[in-house]
Write a protein that holds these residues in place. Structure first.
Motif, mmCIF file in Angstrom:
data_model
loop_
_atom_site.group_PDB
_atom_site.id
_atom_site.type_symbol
_atom_site.label_atom_id
_atom_site.label_comp_id
_atom_site.label_asym_id
_atom_site.label_seq_id
_atom_site.Cartn_x
_atom_site.Cartn_y
_atom_site.Cartn_z
ATOM 1 N N VAL A 168 0.853 -1.188 0.000
ATOM 2 C CA VAL A 168 0.000 0.000 0.000
ATOM 3 C C VAL A 168 0.891 1.242 0.000
ATOM 4 O O VAL A 168 1.837 1.339 0.781
ATOM 5 N N GLY A 169 0.573 2.183 -0.864
ATOM 6 C CA GLY A 169 1.359 3.415 -0.901
ATOM 7 C C GLY A 169 0.870 4.327 -1.998
ATOM 8 O O GLY A 169 0.043 3.940 -2.837
ATOM 9 N N PHE A 170 1.388 5.544 -1.999
ATOM 10 C CA PHE A 170 1.043 6.481 -3.053
ATOM 11 C C PHE A 170 1.674 6.031 -4.364
ATOM 12 O O PHE A 170 2.623 5.237 -4.372
ATOM 13 N N PRO A 171 1.167 6.537 -5.495
ATOM 14 C CA PRO A 171 1.808 6.214 -6.771
ATOM 15 C C PRO A 171 3.296 6.589 -6.747
ATOM 16 O O PRO A 171 3.686 7.590 -6.155
ATOM 17 N N ASN A 172 4.095 5.750 -7.373
ATOM 18 C CA ASN A 172 5.540 6.007 -7.499
ATOM 19 C C ASN A 172 6.284 5.904 -6.174
ATOM 20 O O ASN A 172 7.351 6.505 -6.011
ATOM 21 N N ALA A 173 5.754 5.117 -5.232
ATOM 22 C CA ALA A 173 6.440 4.942 -3.947
ATOM 23 C C ALA A 173 7.506 3.856 -4.007
ATOM 24 O O ALA A 173 8.292 3.709 -3.078
ATOM 25 N N GLY A 174 7.519 3.083 -5.109
ATOM 26 C CA GLY A 174 8.513 2.027 -5.250
ATOM 27 C C GLY A 174 7.960 0.633 -5.019
ATOM 28 O O GLY A 174 8.731 -0.315 -4.821
ATOM 29 N N LYS A 175 6.634 0.480 -5.070
ATOM 30 C CA LYS A 175 6.026 -0.820 -4.793
ATOM 31 C C LYS A 175 6.411 -1.862 -5.846
ATOM 32 O O LYS A 175 6.761 -2.992 -5.513
ATOM 33 N N SER A 176 6.336 -1.473 -7.113
ATOM 34 C CA SER A 176 6.653 -2.429 -8.174
ATOM 35 C C SER A 176 8.123 -2.836 -8.135
ATOM 36 O O SER A 176 8.462 -4.003 -8.380
ATOM 37 N N THR A 177 8.989 -1.881 -7.836
ATOM 38 C CA THR A 177 10.414 -2.206 -7.739
ATOM 39 C C THR A 177 10.664 -3.188 -6.607
ATOM 40 O O THR A 177 11.421 -4.152 -6.759
ATOM 41 N N LEU A 178 10.011 -2.960 -5.470
ATOM 42 C CA LEU A 178 10.174 -3.865 -4.339
ATOM 43 C C LEU A 178 9.669 -5.262 -4.698
ATOM 44 O O LEU A 178 10.319 -6.266 -4.373
ATOM 45 N N LEU A 179 8.532 -5.348 -5.376
ATOM 46 C CA LEU A 179 8.000 -6.651 -5.761
ATOM 47 C C LEU A 179 8.975 -7.377 -6.685
ATOM 48 O O LEU A 179 9.202 -8.585 -6.543
ATOM 49 N N SER A 180 9.585 -6.658 -7.614
ATOM 50 C CA SER A 180 10.513 -7.295 -8.551
ATOM 51 C C SER A 180 11.765 -7.797 -7.853
ATOM 52 O O SER A 180 12.386 -8.756 -8.305
ATOM 53 N N VAL A 181 12.151 -7.152 -6.747
ATOM 54 C CA VAL A 181 13.339 -7.565 -6.005
ATOM 55 C C VAL A 181 13.032 -8.760 -5.095
ATOM 56 O O VAL A 181 13.841 -9.679 -4.959
ATOM 57 N N MET A 182 11.846 -8.765 -4.488
ATOM 58 C CA MET A 182 11.504 -9.815 -3.524
ATOM 59 C C MET A 182 11.004 -11.091 -4.191
ATOM 60 O O MET A 182 11.039 -12.171 -3.589
ATOM 61 N N THR A 183 10.503 -10.987 -5.419
ATOM 62 C CA THR A 183 9.910 -12.147 -6.093
ATOM 63 C C THR A 183 10.443 -12.234 -7.514
ATOM 64 O O THR A 183 11.255 -11.428 -7.959
ATOM 65 N N ALA A 184 9.925 -13.216 -8.250
ATOM 66 C CA ALA A 184 10.295 -13.376 -9.659
ATOM 67 C C ALA A 184 9.338 -12.620 -10.581
ATOM 68 O O ALA A 184 9.448 -12.712 -11.798
ATOM 69 N N ALA A 185 8.403 -11.871 -10.000
ATOM 70 C CA ALA A 185 7.441 -11.119 -10.807
ATOM 71 C C ALA A 185 8.156 -9.998 -11.561
ATOM 72 O O ALA A 185 9.160 -9.449 -11.101
ATOM 73 N N LYS A 186 7.611 -9.650 -12.727
ATOM 74 C CA LYS A 186 8.190 -8.606 -13.565
ATOM 75 C C LYS A 186 7.151 -7.526 -13.860
ATOM 76 O O LYS A 186 6.652 -7.395 -14.972
ATOM 77 N N PRO A 187 6.800 -6.732 -12.842
ATOM 78 C CA PRO A 187 5.809 -5.670 -13.066
ATOM 79 C C PRO A 187 6.402 -4.541 -13.898
ATOM 80 O O PRO A 187 7.621 -4.369 -13.979
ATOM 81 N N LYS A 188 5.521 -3.757 -14.506
ATOM 82 C CA LYS A 188 5.966 -2.594 -15.264
ATOM 83 C C LYS A 188 6.464 -1.526 -14.305
ATOM 84 O O LYS A 188 5.801 -1.188 -13.332
#
Length: 330
Positions: A168-188
């Motif tokens: 949960v966070g405001f847009p551009n808080a770094g959520k997608s980057t964190l997900l890509s680092v913690m998992t194998a997911a490749k979000p935009k």
């Protein structure tokens, strides 16, 4: 604009099958001129059934099923033979799917487990043949029951993402980057607001072959509870998460105020969300020294665990996994 393959809500007209009619019939053959009643029962109308499938994560495959019509049951026949039941229709849906009546908004069914089958719209019961109505005082009943009608109406299938942890966070808080680092997911990932417009799921590999699921959800903006931005389409997915990980960037002007806005939007949408476990992660913290970290920590609530991380530099990511696992299993 790129068309998303993530569909989390569809509208469909459904009708379960009508029950077949029972028949009025009396046994007649070359040896029996005036036999007793032998009218068979009608078959049950087809059900519309929802079946959970963990390999699905969207309702896209049902987008073009505008009419779901189950088969009617067949009428009974002589010699006490029951008519064939109408064929059931089974809709495979992702876990976390809710079925609702469009007109009333009432929840009618919910699918949470793989292989779970829920009869959403039951078919009409078949009518009884006249053989069911014979008695010592009425040995030749001249009537049978018609089949019961099925159920019909406009329905809504809505998906609420099932994940252990929701970002949960405001847009551009770094959520997608964190997900890509913690998992194998490749979000935009890009340097502008609302890069993520649909939920992204990833599996976090933990120690001893353990794992948990984390969801990168579209960013909240102030007023989301009233439907601004992605509004309710985002907030409904949070209802499924066991733990909410609030991601606040280190360069925020006021970390405490940003957290208050996020929590307030959750409360406005559904006060029950405040009963969930909270964890705070300060992202982009590689730019902070110990003094600045202490100042930021003072702005955060003392009863909520927090951690300083940097997704780009992989700073404190293992420690964040430990913290989330601890909270999940508390």
């Amino acid at each position: 604009m790129e068309k998303s393959n993530f569909v989390d809500q569809i509208r469909v007209f459904c009708r379960s099958g009508h029950g077949g009619a029972g028949i009025k019939h009396f046994r007649r053959d070359k040896l029996t001129a005036f036999g007793g009643p032998d009218g068979g029962d009608g078959g049950r109308g087809g059900h519309i059934i929802l079946r959970g499938n963990r390999n699905l994560w969207t309702l896209l495959h049902l987008r073009y099923h505008k009419n779901v019509l189950a088969e009617n049951g067949e009428k009974g026949s002589d010699n006490n033979r029951t008519g064939r039941n109408g064929r059931d229709i089974i809709l495979e849906v992702p876990l976390g799917t809710i079925a609702m009546n469009e007109e009333t908004g009432i929840k009618e069914a919910e699918v949470l487990h793989h292989g779970e089958e829920v009869i959403w719209l039951p078919g009409g019961q078949g009518g009884l043949g006249n053989t069911n109505f014979k008695s010592p005082t009425n040995q030749a009943p001249e009537y049978a029951q018609p089949g019961m009608p099925g159920l019909e109406g406009w329905k809504v299938l809505e998906l609420k993402v099932l994940a252990d942890v929701g970002l949960v966070g405001f847009p551009n808080a770094g959520k997608s980057t964190l997900l890509s680092v913690m998992t194998a997911a490749k979000p935009k990932i890009a340097d502008y607001a609302f890069t993520t417009i649909t939920p992204n799921l990833g599996i976090v590999e933990y120690r001893d072959a353990k794992s948990f699921c984390i969801a990168d959800l579209p960013g909240i903006i102030e007023g989301a509870a009233e439907g601004k931005g992605l509004g309710h389409r985002f907030l409904r997915h949070i209802e499924r998460n066991s733990v909410l990980l609030f991601l606040i960037p280190a360069d925020s002007k006021d970390h405490g105020k940003e957290l208050d806005i996020l929590v307030n939007e959750l409360e406005q949408y559904n006060p029950e969300l405040l009963q969930k476990q909270f964890v705070i992660a300060i992202s982009k913290s590689d730019m902070l020294d110990d003094e600045l970290k202490n100042e930021i920590a003072k702005e955060l609530p003392s009863d909520v665990p927090h951690i300083f991380i940097s997704s780009i530099r992989n700073k404190n990511i293992p420690e964040l996994k430990d913290l989330l696992w601890k909270v999940l299993n508390a």
